[in-house]
Motif scaffolding. Structure first.
Motif, PDB file in Angstrom:
ATOM      1  N   ALA A  45       0.848  -1.197   0.000  1.00 55.68           N
ATOM      2  CA  ALA A  45       0.000   0.000   0.000  1.00 55.68           C
ATOM      3  C   ALA A  45       0.885   1.249   0.000  1.00 55.68           C
ATOM      4  CB  ALA A  45      -0.920  -0.011   1.208  1.00 55.68           C
ATOM      5  N   GLN A  46       0.558   2.195  -0.861  1.00 58.54           N
ATOM      6  CA  GLN A  46       1.330   3.426  -0.983  1.00 58.54           C
ATOM      7  C   GLN A  46       0.778   4.481  -0.030  1.00 58.54           C
ATOM      8  OE1 GLN A  46       4.026   4.044  -3.342  1.00 58.54           O
ATOM      9  NE2 GLN A  46       3.931   1.821  -3.187  1.00 58.54           N
ATOM     10  N   VAL A  47       1.658   5.087   0.757  1.00 55.09           N
ATOM     11  CA  VAL A  47       1.274   6.135   1.702  1.00 55.09           C
ATOM     12  C   VAL A  47       1.663   7.475   1.087  1.00 55.09           C
ATOM     13  CG1 VAL A  47       1.533   7.004   4.054  1.00 55.09           C
ATOM     14  CG2 VAL A  47       1.651   4.547   3.607  1.00 55.09           C
ATOM     15  N   ILE A  48       0.687   8.374   1.016  1.00 55.77           N
ATOM     16  CA  ILE A  48       0.881   9.670   0.369  1.00 55.77           C
ATOM     17  C   ILE A  48       0.516  10.758   1.367  1.00 55.77           C
ATOM     18  CG2 ILE A  48       0.180  11.119  -1.585  1.00 55.77           C
ATOM     19  CD1 ILE A  48      -0.876   8.212  -2.683  1.00 55.77           C
ATOM     20  N   ALA A  49       1.384  11.740   1.548  1.00 52.97           N
ATOM     21  CA  ALA A  49       1.108  12.838   2.475  1.00 52.97           C
ATOM     22  C   ALA A  49       0.079  13.774   1.860  1.00 52.97           C
ATOM     23  CB  ALA A  49       2.390  13.600   2.785  1.00 52.97           C
ATOM     24  N   GLU A  50      -0.873  14.213   2.666  1.00 55.67           N
ATOM     25  CA  GLU A  50      -1.862  15.199   2.239  1.00 55.67           C
ATOM     26  C   GLU A  50      -1.236  16.587   2.271  1.00 55.67           C
ATOM     27  OE1 GLU A  50      -4.649  14.631   0.977  1.00 55.67           O
ATOM     28  OE2 GLU A  50      -5.401  12.740   1.729  1.00 55.67           O
ATOM     29  N   SER A  51      -1.834  17.516   1.564  1.00 54.50           N
ATOM     30  CA  SER A  51      -1.277  18.868   1.504  1.00 54.50           C
ATOM     31  C   SER A  51      -1.286  19.549   2.869  1.00 54.50           C
ATOM     32  CB  SER A  51      -2.055  19.714   0.494  1.00 54.50           C
ATOM     33  OG  SER A  51      -3.419  19.775   0.859  1.00 54.50           O
ATOM     34  N   ARG A  52      -2.251  19.228   3.719  1.00 58.51           N
ATOM     35  CA  ARG A  52      -2.309  19.851   5.036  1.00 58.51           C
ATOM     36  C   ARG A  52      -1.232  19.305   5.980  1.00 58.51           C
ATOM     37  NH1 ARG A  52      -5.527  16.926   8.958  1.00 58.51           N
ATOM     38  NH2 ARG A  52      -5.794  18.895  10.014  1.00 58.51           N
ATOM     39  N   ALA A  53      -0.473  18.310   5.539  1.00 55.54           N
ATOM     40  CA  ALA A  53       0.563  17.709   6.378  1.00 55.54           C
ATOM     41  C   ALA A  53       1.837  18.540   6.413  1.00 55.54           C
ATOM     42  CB  ALA A  53       0.878  16.299   5.875  1.00 55.54           C
ATOM     43  N   VAL A  94       4.633   0.372  12.303  1.00 55.89           N
ATOM     44  CA  VAL A  94       4.438   1.354  11.233  1.00 55.89           C
ATOM     45  C   VAL A  94       2.969   1.395  10.819  1.00 55.89           C
ATOM     46  CG1 VAL A  94       5.040   1.936   8.850  1.00 55.89           C
ATOM     47  CG2 VAL A  94       6.819   1.220  10.442  1.00 55.89           C
ATOM     48  N   ARG A  95       2.315   0.245  10.763  1.00 57.89           N
ATOM     49  CA  ARG A  95       0.884   0.215  10.415  1.00 57.89           C
ATOM     50  C   ARG A  95       0.052   1.002  11.422  1.00 57.89           C
ATOM     51  NH1 ARG A  95       0.665  -6.048   8.749  1.00 57.89           N
ATOM     52  NH2 ARG A  95       0.986  -5.780   6.517  1.00 57.89           N
ATOM     53  N   VAL A  96       0.345   0.839  12.708  1.00 51.93           N
ATOM     54  CA  VAL A  96      -0.402   1.572  13.735  1.00 51.93           C
ATOM     55  C   VAL A  96      -0.143   3.074  13.604  1.00 51.93           C
ATOM     56  CG1 VAL A  96      -0.649   1.950  16.233  1.00 51.93           C
ATOM     57  CG2 VAL A  96      -0.504  -0.377  15.329  1.00 51.93           C
ATOM     58  N   LEU A  97       1.104   3.459  13.372  1.00 55.54           N
ATOM     59  CA  LEU A  97       1.441   4.878  13.222  1.00 55.54           C
ATOM     60  C   LEU A  97       0.759   5.474  11.991  1.00 55.54           C
ATOM     61  CD1 LEU A  97       5.243   4.745  14.137  1.00 55.54           C
ATOM     62  CD2 LEU A  97       3.349   5.515  15.588  1.00 55.54           C
ATOM     63  N   ILE A  98       0.740   4.736  10.891  1.00 54.14           N
ATOM     64  CA  ILE A  98       0.058   5.215   9.685  1.00 54.14           C
ATOM     65  C   ILE A  98      -1.443   5.326   9.948  1.00 54.14           C
ATOM     66  CG2 ILE A  98      -0.549   4.653   7.293  1.00 54.14           C
ATOM     67  CD1 ILE A  98       2.258   3.357   7.070  1.00 54.14           C
ATOM     68  N   GLY A  99      -2.002   4.374  10.695  1.00 56.06           N
ATOM     69  CA  GLY A  99      -3.419   4.453  11.063  1.00 56.06           C
ATOM     70  C   GLY A  99      -3.736   5.732  11.821  1.00 56.06           C
ATOM     71  N   ASP A 100      -2.842   6.129  12.731  1.00 52.57           N
ATOM     72  CA  ASP A 100      -3.016   7.394  13.454  1.00 52.57           C
ATOM     73  C   ASP A 100      -3.023   8.574  12.490  1.00 52.57           C
ATOM     74  OD1 ASP A 100      -2.930   5.913  15.789  1.00 52.57           O
ATOM     75  OD2 ASP A 100      -0.844   6.464  16.264  1.00 52.57           O
ATOM     76  N   LEU A 101      -2.104   8.542  11.528  1.00 54.81           N
ATOM     77  CA  LEU A 101      -2.007   9.630  10.555  1.00 54.81           C
ATOM     78  C   LEU A 101      -3.221   9.660   9.628  1.00 54.81           C
ATOM     79  CD1 LEU A 101       1.795   9.320   9.732  1.00 54.81           C
ATOM     80  CD2 LEU A 101       0.684  11.110  11.076  1.00 54.81           C
ATOM     81  N   LEU A 102      -3.752   8.495   9.305  1.00 52.29           N
ATOM     82  CA  LEU A 102      -4.989   8.437   8.509  1.00 52.29           C
ATOM     83  C   LEU A 102      -6.142   9.063   9.280  1.00 52.29           C
ATOM     84  CD1 LEU A 102      -4.773   4.852   6.983  1.00 52.29           C
ATOM     85  CD2 LEU A 102      -4.961   6.976   5.686  1.00 52.29           C
ATOM     86  N   ASP A 103      -6.251   8.737  10.561  1.00 52.58           N
ATOM     87  CA  ASP A 103      -7.308   9.303  11.406  1.00 52.58           C
ATOM     88  C   ASP A 103      -7.199  10.823  11.493  1.00 52.58           C
ATOM     89  OD1 ASP A 103      -8.295   6.774  11.832  1.00 52.58           O
ATOM     90  OD2 ASP A 103      -7.378   6.552  13.821  1.00 52.58           O
ATOM     91  N   ALA A 104      -5.980  11.344  11.456  1.00 52.82           N
ATOM     92  CA  ALA A 104      -5.743  12.783  11.537  1.00 52.82           C
ATOM     93  C   ALA A 104      -5.795  13.454  10.167  1.00 52.82           C
ATOM     94  CB  ALA A 104      -4.392  13.058  12.192  1.00 52.82           C
ATOM     95  N   ASP A 105      -6.095  12.696   9.124  1.00 52.40           N
ATOM     96  CA  ASP A 105      -6.148  13.198   7.738  1.00 52.40           C
ATOM     97  C   ASP A 105      -4.845  13.841   7.278  1.00 52.40           C
ATOM     98  OD1 ASP A 105      -8.772  12.363   7.230  1.00 52.40           O
ATOM     99  OD2 ASP A 105      -9.598  14.176   8.147  1.00 52.40           O
ATOM    100  N   LEU A 106      -3.723  13.300   7.738  1.00 52.61           N
ATOM    101  CA  LEU A 106      -2.424  13.810   7.321  1.00 52.61           C
ATOM    102  C   LEU A 106      -1.834  13.005   6.170  1.00 52.61           C
ATOM    103  CD1 LEU A 106      -0.907  14.611  10.813  1.00 52.61           C
ATOM    104  CD2 LEU A 106      -1.798  16.226   9.120  1.00 52.61           C
ATOM    105  N   VAL A 107      -2.313  11.782   5.988  1.00 52.78           N
ATOM    106  CA  VAL A 107      -1.877  10.942   4.866  1.00 52.78           C
ATOM    107  C   VAL A 107      -3.097  10.239   4.283  1.00 52.78           C
ATOM    108  CG1 VAL A 107       0.437  10.513   5.811  1.00 52.78           C
ATOM    109  CG2 VAL A 107      -1.402   8.893   6.278  1.00 52.78           C
TER     110      VAL A 107
END
Length: 134
Positions: A45-53, A94-107
């Motif tokens: 799965a590709q992780v992409i940073a959102e512009s608000r990040a 890393v999956r848990v950390l990415i999940g946190d970032l998904l919840d925060a709409d940063l990625v």
């Protein structure tokens, strides 16, 4: 054994001469081993940073590992496996950390299309030839 000896042994257990202070993976994830986005976070799965990040480093609620993930993904999308390797962290952490970032709409996460779902090259050639014949 004195109390001082007990403390120095305890401190030695949390320190690696070459790596420095050791932080257990469960400390980074606050004991969590799963995330709501678990099914979307396979190794490719590709992780992409959102512009608000862009201001993630200023967010005091994020850990240094969260910020590092966002910074690396701002440069270019990275897979979960690449992030784990580059950060030298277990994939589960890393999956848990990415999940946190998904919840925060940063990625956001993009899953590559499986090869079985891609159209056959021969079919695409026939469509192109048919369009050219028009």
């Amino acid at each position: 054994m004195t109390e001082q000896d007990g403390r120095s042994r305890e401190a030695a257990r949390w320190f690696d001469d070459e790596a420095g202070p050791v932080v257990r993976p469960y400390a980074m994830t606050r004991g969590r081993t799963r995330t709501a986005a678990e099914g979307r976070l396979d190794l490719i799965a590709q992780v992409i940073a959102e512009s608000r990040a862009e201001r993630a480093a200023e967010d005091r609620t994020l850990s240094p590992e969260h910020v590092e993930i966002v910074e690396r993904c701002r440069e270019a999308p990275l897979s979960v496996a690449e992030l784990a390797a580059e950060l030298d962290l277990p994939v589960g952490v890393v999956r848990v950390l990415i999940g946190d970032l998904l919840d925060a709409d940063l990625v956001r996460v993009s899953r590559p299309v499986p090869p079985a779902e891609l159209p056959d090259e021969q079919v695409l050639r026939e469509v192109i030839d048919g369009l050219r014949a028009l």
